[in-house]
Design a protein around this motif. Structure first.
Motif, PDB file in Angstrom:
ATOM      1  N   LEU A   1      61.952  44.461  54.882  1.00 10.26           N
ATOM      2  CA  LEU A   1      62.335  43.687  56.055  1.00 10.26           C
ATOM      3  C   LEU A   1      63.402  44.418  56.864  1.00 10.26           C
ATOM      4  O   LEU A   1      63.359  44.447  58.100  1.00 10.26           O
ATOM      5  CB  LEU A   1      62.850  42.312  55.632  1.00 10.26           C
ATOM      6  N   ALA A   2      64.363  45.049  56.157  1.00  9.81           N
ATOM      7  CA  ALA A   2      65.442  45.764  56.845  1.00  9.81           C
ATOM      8  C   ALA A   2      64.919  46.976  57.588  1.00  9.81           C
ATOM      9  O   ALA A   2      65.476  47.364  58.628  1.00  9.81           O
ATOM     10  CB  ALA A   2      66.512  46.184  55.849  1.00  9.81           C
ATOM     11  N   SER A   3      63.850  47.601  57.075  1.00  7.52           N
ATOM     12  CA  SER A   3      63.318  48.796  57.729  1.00  7.52           C
ATOM     13  C   SER A   3      62.420  48.463  58.917  1.00  7.52           C
ATOM     14  O   SER A   3      62.204  49.302  59.787  1.00  7.52           O
ATOM     15  CB  SER A   3      62.533  49.643  56.714  1.00  7.52           C
ATOM     16  N   ARG A   4      61.923  47.231  58.978  1.00  7.61           N
ATOM     17  CA  ARG A   4      61.009  46.854  60.055  1.00  7.61           C
ATOM     18  C   ARG A   4      61.667  45.997  61.126  1.00  7.61           C
ATOM     19  O   ARG A   4      61.213  45.982  62.271  1.00  7.61           O
ATOM     20  CB  ARG A   4      59.806  46.095  59.469  1.00  7.61           C
ATOM     21  N   PHE A   5      62.707  45.277  60.757  1.00  2.30           N
ATOM     22  CA  PHE A   5      63.372  44.384  61.706  1.00  2.30           C
ATOM     23  C   PHE A   5      64.877  44.637  61.667  1.00  2.30           C
ATOM     24  O   PHE A   5      65.389  45.231  60.731  1.00  2.30           O
ATOM     25  CB  PHE A   5      63.087  42.915  61.363  1.00  2.30           C
ATOM     26  N   GLN A   6      65.565  44.151  62.655  1.00  2.00           N
ATOM     27  CA  GLN A   6      67.016  44.246  62.662  1.00  2.00           C
ATOM     28  C   GLN A   6      67.565  43.447  61.479  1.00  2.00           C
ATOM     29  O   GLN A   6      67.319  42.249  61.355  1.00  2.00           O
ATOM     30  CB  GLN A   6      67.569  43.695  63.982  1.00  2.00           C
TER      31      GLN A   6
END
Length: 402
Positions: free
Chosen positions: A65-70
């Motif tokens: 999630l951290a790599s795809r979204f803020q």
């Protein structure tokens, strides 16, 4: 500290307040909940174990999630998830309903916790140990407030344990506006490299597995005590109010350790020393609690010192051993994901042992053995000389990450 960094700091503090009350508020009310809903000790232990299991599952997705979204958006959304699930406890009427709220609280904590490691590495790169100490401290403060005030809140509102559990949604209400501000004004060093770096878990790394095993057993020790300490004290013949006091003092004893962690590591940098010291404190507390007539308050203080130190080290060590915020998040995600799953076994096992034997003494033996294993694993992962590693990999130029 500029106004901008004050915003980041207070957002960190308010996030940390949300990460324990949904779990620790249960233990002071455990007897009332089991009596009203007709739950066995084993079933009641699921109110602690299910959040831990879900925290582990949620942590598996945190890095992706951290790599795809803020990451700030993800943190905000899941703080809201914790708040909503806690609020729904006002309307709990069955064991299944209560366990479902525990599930969503666990998922929310599981997503937020590892992302906070990356947040600290990004926003406070030159103060990692200090900020881990502050982060741990205010998690303990939130947990202590929940343990200490849940029973009085219950009494103030017609002895309703539902109000005692649901009240703690207030922490999310306070935190979300600051995190909304963070989303609008993110760090200037928002990493373009984040999406290019590996966001998968370090499953082939031996050190990561050793650290995960260490974190898992440390978590198991922590949540066994968090879930069952008041009940153990009551089982020794003390009143529920006295048992709640012991639980609160146990939580409060964590504060000096978590707050001063960076100073302790500066004075004696050896992680081996502190792992041994904190596990020794745990064993001392267990022996006093299970095998002597010494006041449980003293045992609670020793257990609190241990819990504060070990949990802080499990948060610091993944940052110690990584080179970037996204790597810190993925190592933290792995240690927390699998670690929480290991930890989830503990409260259930204690409930089962108590139902089967009618005594908490077998629990004391089991936890002492676990402590010896934690020391062994801690010595395997800690470096022998660490005077230069207090701020490992945190002095690199920020240009490396953009």
């Amino acid at each position: 500290m500029s106004n901008r960094y004050k915003l980041f700091f207070f957002a960190l503090i308010l996030a940390s307040f949300n990460l324990r009350p949904g779990i620790t508020s249960v233990s002071p009310l455990l007897h009332g909940i089991t009596d009203e809903l007709g739950m066995s000790s084993t079933t009641a232990s699921l109110l602690t174990s299910i959040p831990l299991l879900c925290m582990g599952i949620g942590s598996l997705f945190a890095g992706r999630l951290a790599s795809r979204f803020q990451s700030e958006k993800i943190i905000t959304i899941f703080i809201a998830c914790i708040g909503i699930a806690t609020f729904l406890r006002f309307f709990a009427s069955s064991p299944v309903y209560l366990l479902i709220t525990a599930l969503f609280i666990g998922v929310g904590i599981g997503i937020v916790s590892p992302l906070m490691s990356g947040f600290i590495k990004t926003y406070f790169a030159d103060q990692v140990a200090l900020m881990i100490g502050m982060y741990s401290t205010f998690m303990v403060v939130g947990a202590s407030i929940a343990v200490g005030f849940t029973t009085p809140i219950q009494h103030w509102f017609s002895d309703s344990w539902k109000v005692g559990l649901g009240f703690w949604f207030i922490f999310a209400v306070i935190a979300i506006p600051l995190w909304m501000a963070i989303i609008k004004h993110p760090h200037t060093l928002q990493q373009r490299a984040t999406v290019q770096q590996r966001s998968s878990l370090p499953l082939k790394n031996k050190q990561a597995w050793l650290l995960t095993s260490f974190a898992g057993l440390a978590t198991l020790l922590f949540y066994c005590i968090s879930a069952w300490l008041p009940a153990i004290v009551e089982d020794k013949g003390y009143s529920s109010s006295y048992a709640g006091l012991v639980g609160t003092l146990c939580m409060m004893a964590q504060l000096p350790v978590t707050l001063c962690l960076h100073l302790l590591l500066r004075a004696i940098p050896s992680r081996k020393f502190w792992i041994t010291f904190f596990v020794g404190s745990e064993m001392t507390g267990l022996i006093l609690l299970g095998f002597t007539s010494v006041t449980p308050i003293l045992a609670g203080i020793f257990l609190g010192i241990s819990a504060g130190g070990l949990i802080s080290l499990t948060l610091l060590l993944p940052i110690d051993k990584t080179n970037s915020p996204i790597e810190a998040s993925t190592w933290s995600a792995m240690t927390q994901a699998i670690g929480y799953m290991i930890g989830a076994i503990g409260p259930i096992l204690i409930g089962f042992l108590y139902d089967y034997t009618g005594s908490f003494r077998p629990t004391m033996y089991l936890l002492i053995v676990m402590g010896l294993i934690v020391i062994f694993l801690g010595w395997k992962i800690a470096k022998p000389v660490e005077k230069t590693t207090l701020h490992v990999n945190i002095t690199r130029s920020s240009d490396e990450y953009v």
